[in-house]
Motif scaffolding. Structure first.
Motif, PDB file in Angstrom:
ATOM      1  N   GLN A   1       0.827  -1.198   0.000  1.00  0.00           N
ATOM      2  CA  GLN A   1       0.000   0.000   0.000  1.00  0.00           C
ATOM      3  C   GLN A   1       0.864   1.250   0.000  1.00  0.00           C
ATOM      4  OE1 GLN A   1      -3.105   0.766  -0.203  1.00  0.00           O
ATOM      5  NE2 GLN A   1      -4.329  -1.056   0.243  1.00  0.00           N
ATOM      6  N   VAL A   2       0.414   2.250  -0.734  1.00  0.00           N
ATOM      7  CA  VAL A   2       1.061   3.555  -0.749  1.00  0.00           C
ATOM      8  C   VAL A   2      -0.020   4.602  -0.504  1.00  0.00           C
ATOM      9  CG1 VAL A   2       2.363   5.233  -2.089  1.00  0.00           C
ATOM     10  CG2 VAL A   2       2.814   2.790  -2.396  1.00  0.00           C
ATOM     11  N   GLN A   3       0.217   5.452   0.462  1.00  0.00           N
ATOM     12  CA  GLN A   3      -0.701   6.563   0.708  1.00  0.00           C
ATOM     13  C   GLN A   3      -0.082   7.843   0.168  1.00  0.00           C
ATOM     14  OE1 GLN A   3       0.124   4.433   3.584  1.00  0.00           O
ATOM     15  NE2 GLN A   3      -1.528   3.182   2.749  1.00  0.00           N
ATOM     16  N   LEU A   4      -0.871   8.605  -0.557  1.00  0.00           N
ATOM     17  CA  LEU A   4      -0.376   9.800  -1.237  1.00  0.00           C
ATOM     18  C   LEU A   4      -1.212  11.013  -0.863  1.00  0.00           C
ATOM     19  CD1 LEU A   4      -0.018   8.134  -4.753  1.00  0.00           C
ATOM     20  CD2 LEU A   4       1.797   8.480  -3.087  1.00  0.00           C
ATOM     21  N   CYS A  22       3.830  15.929  -3.409  1.00  0.00           N
ATOM     22  CA  CYS A  22       3.073  14.728  -3.087  1.00  0.00           C
ATOM     23  C   CYS A  22       3.861  13.969  -2.024  1.00  0.00           C
ATOM     24  CB  CYS A  22       2.869  13.880  -4.330  1.00  0.00           C
ATOM     25  SG  CYS A  22       2.084  12.282  -4.036  1.00  0.00           S
ATOM     26  N   ALA A  23       3.288  13.872  -0.839  1.00  0.00           N
ATOM     27  CA  ALA A  23       3.922  13.152   0.261  1.00  0.00           C
ATOM     28  C   ALA A  23       3.447  11.707   0.244  1.00  0.00           C
ATOM     29  CB  ALA A  23       3.567  13.809   1.589  1.00  0.00           C
ATOM     30  N   ALA A  24       4.402  10.786   0.284  1.00  0.00           N
ATOM     31  CA  ALA A  24       4.075   9.366   0.214  1.00  0.00           C
ATOM     32  C   ALA A  24       4.423   8.668   1.518  1.00  0.00           C
ATOM     33  CB  ALA A  24       4.825   8.711  -0.929  1.00  0.00           C
ATOM     34  N   SER A  25       3.606   7.709   1.884  1.00  0.00           N
ATOM     35  CA  SER A  25       3.883   6.877   3.057  1.00  0.00           C
ATOM     36  C   SER A  25       3.404   5.467   2.761  1.00  0.00           C
ATOM     37  CB  SER A  25       3.175   7.437   4.288  1.00  0.00           C
ATOM     38  OG  SER A  25       1.767   7.452   4.102  1.00  0.00           O
ATOM     39  N   GLY A  26       3.854   4.532   3.572  1.00  0.00           N
ATOM     40  CA  GLY A  26       3.472   3.149   3.358  1.00  0.00           C
ATOM     41  C   GLY A  26       4.587   2.385   2.681  1.00  0.00           C
ATOM     42  N   ARG A  27       4.239   1.710   1.594  1.00  0.00           N
ATOM     43  CA  ARG A  27       5.207   0.928   0.840  1.00  0.00           C
ATOM     44  C   ARG A  27       6.393   1.781   0.413  1.00  0.00           C
ATOM     45  NH1 ARG A  27       3.848  -2.401  -4.715  1.00  0.00           N
ATOM     46  NH2 ARG A  27       5.943  -3.037  -5.194  1.00  0.00           N
ATOM     47  N   THR A  28       7.543   1.184   0.233  1.00  0.00           N
ATOM     48  CA  THR A  28       8.764   1.911  -0.077  1.00  0.00           C
ATOM     49  C   THR A  28       8.598   2.788  -1.312  1.00  0.00           C
ATOM     50  OG1 THR A  28      10.055   0.133   0.866  1.00  0.00           O
ATOM     51  CG2 THR A  28      11.215   1.723  -0.493  1.00  0.00           C
ATOM     52  N   PHE A  29       8.583   4.071  -1.077  1.00  0.00           N
ATOM     53  CA  PHE A  29       8.387   5.052  -2.141  1.00  0.00           C
ATOM     54  C   PHE A  29       9.477   4.961  -3.185  1.00  0.00           C
ATOM     55  CE2 PHE A  29       7.173   8.996  -4.029  1.00  0.00           C
ATOM     56  CZ  PHE A  29       8.334   9.698  -4.278  1.00  0.00           C
ATOM     57  N   SER A  30      10.694   4.752  -2.741  1.00  0.00           N
ATOM     58  CA  SER A  30      11.830   4.798  -3.651  1.00  0.00           C
ATOM     59  C   SER A  30      11.845   3.664  -4.661  1.00  0.00           C
ATOM     60  CB  SER A  30      13.135   4.778  -2.850  1.00  0.00           C
ATOM     61  OG  SER A  30      13.214   3.593  -2.084  1.00  0.00           O
ATOM     62  N   SER A  31      10.989   2.686  -4.510  1.00  0.00           N
ATOM     63  CA  SER A  31      11.005   1.540  -5.417  1.00  0.00           C
ATOM     64  C   SER A  31       9.923   1.593  -6.492  1.00  0.00           C
ATOM     65  CB  SER A  31      10.830   0.244  -4.619  1.00  0.00           C
ATOM     66  OG  SER A  31       9.536   0.177  -4.049  1.00  0.00           O
ATOM     67  N   VAL A  32       9.101   2.628  -6.488  1.00  0.00           N
ATOM     68  CA  VAL A  32       7.990   2.681  -7.427  1.00  0.00           C
ATOM     69  C   VAL A  32       8.071   3.910  -8.330  1.00  0.00           C
ATOM     70  CG1 VAL A  32       6.463   1.364  -5.918  1.00  0.00           C
ATOM     71  CG2 VAL A  32       6.456   3.866  -5.808  1.00  0.00           C
ATOM     72  N   ALA A 113      -2.420   2.009 -15.408  1.00  0.00           N
ATOM     73  CA  ALA A 113      -1.122   1.479 -14.986  1.00  0.00           C
ATOM     74  C   ALA A 113      -0.776   1.854 -13.550  1.00  0.00           C
ATOM     75  CB  ALA A 113      -0.030   1.981 -15.922  1.00  0.00           C
ATOM     76  N   TYR A 114      -1.544   2.751 -12.961  1.00  0.00           N
ATOM     77  CA  TYR A 114      -1.239   3.269 -11.629  1.00  0.00           C
ATOM     78  C   TYR A 114      -2.289   2.796 -10.628  1.00  0.00           C
ATOM     79  CZ  TYR A 114       2.020   6.091 -14.228  1.00  0.00           C
ATOM     80  OH  TYR A 114       3.050   6.487 -15.041  1.00  0.00           O
ATOM     81  N   GLY A 115      -1.811   2.180  -9.564  1.00  0.00           N
ATOM     82  CA  GLY A 115      -2.739   1.578  -8.613  1.00  0.00           C
ATOM     83  C   GLY A 115      -3.040   2.402  -7.384  1.00  0.00           C
ATOM     84  N   TYR A 116      -2.269   3.456  -7.175  1.00  0.00           N
ATOM     85  CA  TYR A 116      -2.424   4.257  -5.959  1.00  0.00           C
ATOM     86  C   TYR A 116      -2.556   5.727  -6.349  1.00  0.00           C
ATOM     87  CZ  TYR A 116      -0.497  -0.047  -4.151  1.00  0.00           C
ATOM     88  OH  TYR A 116      -0.273  -1.371  -3.879  1.00  0.00           O
ATOM     89  N   TRP A 117      -3.510   6.406  -5.725  1.00  0.00           N
ATOM     90  CA  TRP A 117      -3.822   7.784  -6.080  1.00  0.00           C
ATOM     91  C   TRP A 117      -4.006   8.648  -4.830  1.00  0.00           C
ATOM     92  CZ3 TRP A 117      -4.167   9.498 -11.137  1.00  0.00           C
ATOM     93  CH2 TRP A 117      -4.130   8.512 -12.118  1.00  0.00           C
ATOM     94  N   GLY A 118      -3.631   9.912  -4.968  1.00  0.00           N
ATOM     95  CA  GLY A 118      -3.922  10.879  -3.930  1.00  0.00           C
ATOM     96  C   GLY A 118      -5.290  11.496  -4.147  1.00  0.00           C
ATOM     97  N   GLN A 119      -5.655  12.414  -3.263  1.00  0.00           N
ATOM     98  CA  GLN A 119      -6.977  13.026  -3.329  1.00  0.00           C
ATOM     99  C   GLN A 119      -7.013  14.252  -4.226  1.00  0.00           C
ATOM    100  OE1 GLN A 119      -4.806  13.777  -1.062  1.00  0.00           O
ATOM    101  NE2 GLN A 119      -4.912  16.028  -1.028  1.00  0.00           N
ATOM    102  N   GLY A 120      -5.854  14.738  -4.631  1.00  0.00           N
ATOM    103  CA  GLY A 120      -5.784  15.849  -5.570  1.00  0.00           C
ATOM    104  C   GLY A 120      -5.619  17.197  -4.908  1.00  0.00           C
ATOM    105  N   THR A 121      -5.055  18.136  -5.662  1.00  0.00           N
ATOM    106  CA  THR A 121      -4.932  19.520  -5.242  1.00  0.00           C
ATOM    107  C   THR A 121      -5.317  20.409  -6.426  1.00  0.00           C
ATOM    108  OG1 THR A 121      -3.469  21.167  -4.220  1.00  0.00           O
ATOM    109  CG2 THR A 121      -2.459  19.692  -5.835  1.00  0.00           C
ATOM    110  N   GLN A 122      -6.096  21.453  -6.169  1.00  0.00           N
ATOM    111  CA  GLN A 122      -6.643  22.270  -7.235  1.00  0.00           C
ATOM    112  C   GLN A 122      -5.683  23.368  -7.641  1.00  0.00           C
ATOM    113  OE1 GLN A 122      -9.476  21.868  -8.981  1.00  0.00           O
ATOM    114  NE2 GLN A 122      -9.079  23.709 -10.210  1.00  0.00           N
ATOM    115  N   VAL A 123      -5.506  23.510  -8.946  1.00  0.00           N
ATOM    116  CA  VAL A 123      -4.731  24.608  -9.517  1.00  0.00           C
ATOM    117  C   VAL A 123      -5.664  25.409 -10.426  1.00  0.00           C
ATOM    118  CG1 VAL A 123      -2.836  25.240 -11.049  1.00  0.00           C
ATOM    119  CG2 VAL A 123      -2.552  23.360  -9.413  1.00  0.00           C
ATOM    120  N   THR A 124      -5.765  26.696 -10.159  1.00  0.00           N
ATOM    121  CA  THR A 124      -6.590  27.572 -10.973  1.00  0.00           C
ATOM    122  C   THR A 124      -5.727  28.710 -11.494  1.00  0.00           C
ATOM    123  OG1 THR A 124      -8.546  27.055  -9.636  1.00  0.00           O
ATOM    124  CG2 THR A 124      -8.657  29.006 -11.044  1.00  0.00           C
ATOM    125  N   VAL A 125      -5.714  28.867 -12.815  1.00  0.00           N
ATOM    126  CA  VAL A 125      -4.905  29.894 -13.446  1.00  0.00           C
ATOM    127  C   VAL A 125      -5.836  30.908 -14.104  1.00  0.00           C
ATOM    128  CG1 VAL A 125      -3.038  30.376 -15.057  1.00  0.00           C
ATOM    129  CG2 VAL A 125      -3.140  28.154 -13.898  1.00  0.00           C
TER     130      VAL A 125
END
Length: 127
Positions: A1-4, A22-32, A113-125
């Motif tokens: 598991q990876v939390q983002l 994007c802050a990651a926790s859980g499974r080893t971030f450096s391997s994915v 192809a991506y199994g783990y997702w964060g909740q998102g951050t809004q960018v407005t230009v």
């Protein structure tokens, strides 16, 4: 598991810059392998950029090439997206995503192809 968890979005003017994190926790971030996607209202989620586990390989969507830079700090478990020369058409929710493997294959821009997702951050230009 990876939390983002993404951060760094906001309201900016055209031509400004932002850096998303994007802050990651859980499974080893450096391997994915990791990626950024974005989704504007009423549109499908689209690929922005991707980076392999050791940052040896990066890919970008044509629409952001030369303006956005994806990077990572494996010691800090952080993924970044530096966005320069922002345009109104960059307005979207930005999502970081993690693959189950470290390398980027031909499916680097495929949401499936991506199994783990964060909740998102809004960018407005604004123009």
């Amino acid at each position: 598991q990876v939390q983002l968890v993404e951060s760094g979005g906001g309201l900016v003017q055209a031509g400004d810059s932002l850096r998303l994190s994007c802050a990651a926790s859980g499974r080893t971030f450096s391997s994915v392998a990791m990626a950024w996607f974005r989704q504007a209202p009423g549109k499908e989620r689209e690929f922005v950029g991707a980076i392999s586990w050791n940052a040896g390989t990066t890919y970008y969507a044509d629409s952001v090439k030369g303006r956005f830079t994806i990077s990572r700090d494996n010691a800090m478990n952080r993924l970044y997206l530096r966005m320069n020369a922002l345009k109104p058409e960059d307005t979207a929710g930005y999502y970081c995503a993690a693959k189950g493997t470290g390398r980027l294959g031909s499916d680097y821009d495929d949401i499936r192809a991506y199994g783990y997702w964060g909740q998102g951050t809004q960018v407005t230009v604004s123009s």
